[in-house]
Design an enzyme around this catalytic site. Structure first.
Site, PDB file in Angstrom:
ATOM      1  N   SER A 171       0.840  -1.194   0.000  1.00 38.16           N
ATOM      2  CA  SER A 171       0.000   0.000   0.000  1.00 38.16           C
ATOM      3  C   SER A 171       0.884   1.256   0.000  1.00 38.16           C
ATOM      4  O   SER A 171       1.833   1.323  -0.788  1.00 38.16           O
ATOM      5  CB  SER A 171      -0.937  -0.047   1.206  1.00 38.16           C
ATOM      6  N   ASP A 182      -8.501  -5.675  -5.651  1.00 38.02           N
ATOM      7  CA  ASP A 182      -8.158  -4.587  -4.732  1.00 38.02           C
ATOM      8  C   ASP A 182      -8.525  -3.248  -5.378  1.00 38.02           C
ATOM      9  O   ASP A 182      -8.036  -2.939  -6.466  1.00 38.02           O
ATOM     10  CB  ASP A 182      -6.650  -4.650  -4.460  1.00 38.02           C
ATOM     11  N   HIS A 237      -5.941  -6.617  -1.178  1.00 42.57           N
ATOM     12  CA  HIS A 237      -4.871  -5.648  -0.920  1.00 42.57           C
ATOM     13  C   HIS A 237      -3.614  -6.344  -0.360  1.00 42.57           C
ATOM     14  O   HIS A 237      -3.648  -6.898   0.719  1.00 42.57           O
ATOM     15  CB  HIS A 237      -5.411  -4.622   0.067  1.00 42.57           C
TER      16      HIS A 237
END
Lengths: 467, 467
Positions: free
Chosen positions: A152, A407, A432
């Site tokens: 991320s 995601d 994710h």
């Protein structure tokens, strides 16, 4: 060997392992780029040398917006890989999160303190910690190759580490890193569109985005009166009662966040990363909505079905007295909000073709809110593109971008190879940064392939390094 | 065509051309990396579109420590090349120099103002100006390829531009850029050793470093008494009389600076870059010292011979009433001293094998002086290496490093190819960035070759860009 058994144990038990780390602190200058001040702060990092032997690489996790322990406990892949590569593992916290607060309790009180929260400053924090490691006992036989890892925002940082500081890190595994989620690089609606598609396609028998799309007008209609607000508060057992229109907006925002979080965390086994969630939580939520057609026009019935559906998010343990949508307190939401108001300005909008209330991207409104919240506003939406190169990554090297296609953040990610050494791997069944999690019997084949791709890439970079 | 004639005229007349530029100012944020403040300042840049036609490249000079006009008038090579490439030429001033003062008259008064003087901030200034150009009429048909040029510190900046911001500049010509003149990268004595070798080898008939090596003890002996100081002040017609030991130290420092400057500016034709100088000024100075053996033991005679020798440096026009060693006021010495006290910490020492008084590199003493002068001291001598990668340039691309071997700064430069696209060219007969100066009939063949190498390199980068 002991660790091998622990991992095997974790694997068999279908849980993430709790690895243990030594906690350390580095003295780091608050402002790397100017000389108006010279003071330092304590930056936290975790270290695990279980698998390490002399001369082998360092696996360095570039921390994101939260307590570093949260990431260390949800990134088991790095430990598993460390065993194979005899690597030293380091998780470095990001300044202004967790316990790495440059001005202690004052850190968040004023832009004059909070202003040193930026990705550029954070990258040099990591560079300094790597320098400390190189000069420690670990690097006593010469410089060690360092591989950056991140998921991320942490993945954006690991890619940027390699782009900006290739002398510090040999390569980067950037998982679910939306480095293109910026102005003019990615359409603002793609995030919500992917979220919609995930809910539309996950249940085998029906399109779960339909009841969700109908939820918002139902809430709006019911809460037009105070009685309706009271009914909603009581039916949903909300910890914070709804008494005015702003509360309704807040509830809708919270539910949207929950829906998005559940899509991001749609892992094939139970997790407790951002919230306590069952396996495949999108399916779990949607399974409560499968009969939606029978009550789609009945606002209160529709809302009630969502109350039940969201039980797994708001009250998974079943022990809560009231329902709250607050996520994990380990994530530093305020810090991230500040970053979103300065350089991490990620345009987001909802359009006709998604399941959310239509909302254009309105930089003017965002700026005003930022000024109100923090006393700052986005300077120039191109700033982060000028800093890190935007789509022009032709001259970078040794980066793997991985993205799960389930995601929402994959829309702002790098989905195809840029060069021979700046590569992309997609995980069709992945949420994710699933690939950064430890192995699990429920893993889909595509994530196993992605992890192998990571290992092979790292092996290639190391071969270059040692030659 | 008009310009062609002007250039031809300059060439025939053996002078640098006076090119004319439009002066512009960009609004640039004072702090690119933090958000404690949001104000901007006016950064000056010069622009010349004489040769430019749509879609052709921008030649962008990354300004160094002085008025940008000084560099624009001493870098005729870029204009000559612009004619060949139909390029737009831009000279961008470096913040805190010339008229680009972020806090006006306050800029130099206090670290809280002066602290934003750093190379990292300057690079982003350049990135922002390039972005402004791309978004102006010049870039209206799509992004233009930008080539960075710079000499000396400006050359370091142009190389670093390409290293850090490859999406902003396609390539860089870094002339006489001592990017390795930093702690542990280059021996501290090499600068003074090269200077010594230049003086030793330039005169055909004798070693001119011998009288220079003997000058320092002669000055020390003569100035032991007040009479001696008075004699020296009067004989040298010094503008500032010598009355105390500190004045003697200052005079010696000034003479060393003059000797070094003359070596750097040892161009094959008269120039007025750092000082008014004749062609081959090292030979000109040394020609007055050729009989040194006859008076080497006579301190006053030796000093008197240097007074005459240095006339060309201190009073080239012959009109000065007294002698001063101050250089050109267009160079921002105070700003550079500050940079040398923060990140540009370049270890320098004199050793037995050079012609200067022996002086070790003493970071402690430097730090104390910095604290006294500016209220800051070098934080970490590795800082600039961690920032720009030190000797690890393997992952950079499209940079030419050029160095004149007669230039004391070449010791800290890149003298051999790093990769296929990070290349080095040496100019055995060249002084400090001679290759950036306009063509001259007196140019040695090696500088003509270097300029051709630059043109060929740029042509290759542009071919890649347009494909």
């Amino acid at each position: 060997m002991k660790y091998y058994l622990v991992i095997l144990f974790c694997y068999m038990q279908n849980v993430q392992c709790n690895y243990t780390f030594e906690t350390k602190y580095a003295d780091i200058v608050i402002d790397h780029f100017s000389y108006t001040r010279n003071d330092t702060f304590k930056l936290k990092y975790l270290i695990n040398e279980t698998f390490w032997s002399d001369g082998n690489p360092v696996f360095f996790y570039t921390g994101n917006e939260g307590d570093i322990e949260l990431f260390a406990q949800n990134t088991g892949f790095i430990m598993e890989l460390a065993r194979k590569f005899s690597a030293l593992v380091v998780y470095c916290e990001h300044r202004y999160y967790g316990s790495s607060l440059p001005f202690g309790n004052l850190s968040y009180t004023n832009p004059k303190y909070l202003g040193y929260l930026s990705s550029e400053q954070a990258l040099l924090d990591f560079v300094d910690v790597i320098d400390i490691l190189q000069k420690s006992k670990y690097g006593s036989d010469g410089p060690l190759p360092v591989i950056a890892f991140g998921g991320s925002y942490g993945g954006m940082l690991s890619a940027w580490m390699r782009i900006k500081y290739p002398a510090s890190v040999l390569g980067a595994i950037a998982a679910s890193a939306p480095i293109w989620q910026f102005t003019n690089l990615t359409p603002c609606g793609i995030f919500n569109l992917i979220t919609t598609l995930v809910y539309a396609s996950t249940p085998k028998t029906f399109d779960c985005s339909v009841p969700i799309k109908n939820l918002w007008p139902a809430i709006r209609r019911v809460t037009k009166t105070s009685e309706g607000m009271a009914w909603l508060s009581s039916t949903w057992k909300l910890c914070d009662n709804i008494t005015k229109p702003a509360d309704v907006d807040k509830l809708i925002d919270d539910v949207i966040d929950a829906i998005v979080n559940v899509a991001m965390m749609n892992y094939p086994y139970p997790t407790n990363f951002v919230a306590e969630l069952p396996a495949y939580p999108v399916s779990a939520i949607c399974s409560n909505l499968k009969d939606y057609k029978t009550y789609l026009k009945d606002d209160k019935k529709l809302i009630t079905s969502f109350v039940k559906a969201f039980d797994i998010y708001t009250n998974y343990s079943g022990n809560a007295n009231c329902n709250s949508f607050s996520g994990t307190p380990s994530l530093g939401d305020t810090g991230w909000d500040f970053q979103s108001c300065t350089e991490m300005v990620m345009p987001m909008c909802s359009e006709e073709n998604d399941m959310f209330e239509t909302a254009p991207w309105d930089i003017q409104a965002v700026s005003e809110q930022c000024l109100k919240d923090f006393g700052v506003k986005p300077r120039n939406p191109s700033e982060v593109i000028l800093q890190y190169g935007g789509k022009n990554l032709k001259y970078a090297s040794n980066i793997v971008f991985s993205n799960g296609l389930l995601d929402p953040w994959s829309g702002g990610g790098v989905l195809s190879n840029i060069t021979r050494t700046v590569t992309a791997i997609v995980i069709p069944e992945g949420a994710h940064h699933l690939d950064l999690r430890g192995s699990n019997p429920a893993d889909p084949p595509s994530v196993i392939r992605a992890r192998k791709f990571h290992a092979d890439s790292i092996r290639g970079w190391l071969q270059d390094f040692y030659n």
